[in-house]
Enzyme design. Sequence first.
Site, PDB file in Angstrom:
ATOM      1  N   SER A  29       0.696  -1.169   0.005  1.00 47.57           N
ATOM      2  CA  SER A  29       0.084   0.053  -0.095  1.00 47.57           C
ATOM      3  C   SER A  29       0.830   1.285   0.025  1.00 47.57           C
ATOM      4  CB  SER A  29      -0.959   0.012   1.188  1.00 47.57           C
ATOM      5  OG  SER A  29      -0.391  -0.117   2.395  1.00 47.57           O
ATOM      6  N   HIS A  73       1.635   4.068   6.930  1.00 47.42           N
ATOM      7  CA  HIS A  73       0.906   4.892   5.773  1.00 47.42           C
ATOM      8  C   HIS A  73       1.517   6.400   5.923  1.00 47.42           C
ATOM      9  CE1 HIS A  73      -2.684   2.180   4.535  1.00 47.42           C
ATOM     10  NE2 HIS A  73      -1.428   1.585   4.022  1.00 47.42           N
ATOM     11  N   ASP A  91      -7.645   6.178   4.866  1.00 49.00           N
ATOM     12  CA  ASP A  91      -7.734   4.768   5.745  1.00 49.00           C
ATOM     13  C   ASP A  91      -8.950   4.835   6.630  1.00 49.00           C
ATOM     14  OD1 ASP A  91      -4.245   5.007   6.474  1.00 49.00           O
ATOM     15  OD2 ASP A  91      -5.351   4.250   4.625  1.00 49.00           O
TER      16      ASP A  91
END
Lengths: 139, 152
Positions: free
Chosen positions: B29, B69, B95
């Site tokens: 990701s 992230h 998210d």
Amino acid sequence: LRKNVEDFTGPRERSDLGFVTFDITADILNGKNDFIFDWNVKQLFLYLSAEYSTKNNALNQVVLWDKIMLRGDNPRLFLKDMKSKYFFFDDGNGLKGNRNVTLTLSWNVVPNAGILPLVTGSGHVSVPFPDTYETTKSY
Amino acid sequence: IGSSALMIWKGLMVVTGSESPIVVVLSGSMEPAFHRGDLLFLTNRIEDPIRVGEIVVFRIEGREIPIVHRVLKIHEKQNGDIKFLTKGDNNAVDDRGLYKRGQHWLEKKDVVGRARGFVPYIGIVTILMNDYPKFKYAVLFLLGLFVLVHRE
């Protein structure tokens, strides 16, 4: 680094939503004033962020747009009439009449291996938001 | 070698302020910046403010696997209380869908650390050990042999 913006706020029941269009003209350089891509720079993660204060929150930062630049891409940006990629919601109604919203271009240098620095570009632009909500503009 | 490795690890924990100063990237990701198997070095000093653009490693309450992230939005109060939103570079959306039900923001307590540096590929060994138990036993066996042979 130069940005031109046009903006307005849409009425939302709970939080202000800002709309910003912008141009970006920038050369991405390293600390020694050379173009940034060298043997250990794999990619850049560029992002345009808005920073401002409101009654609710002393500091707000919202990323409006981002772009991944890989080594081999042109480190000179010349973008026009860009719309923000992400919704510019405030946590409340702090955009209306806010004269002190600052846009800055920053980037995360991703090396092949090593440190991951965050760099802020020189030059930022202030975007004053109007005192009234816009109900007729389409985006 | 065991005790000096442990000392270095504990030392790293103290210097970086993080319970997990080194993590392995488990998903794609954050591509193309990081790939599965890359190793990230973290710090988690309380004085370091959380700002947009930073790469954070966080845990969602009740879940074990940490996620790596980037910070997309922050709203910070005068007293330092902060709530923030994250998104993987390679994901189309932020998210919020990953957070707990009803949870819209992350807070300081969810943060394991901030990614300050990385080395590619090395962590693939731990992923292989996890996915292929036979490989793990082989590695442990070889380590054990190594220790035996080099005992002074």
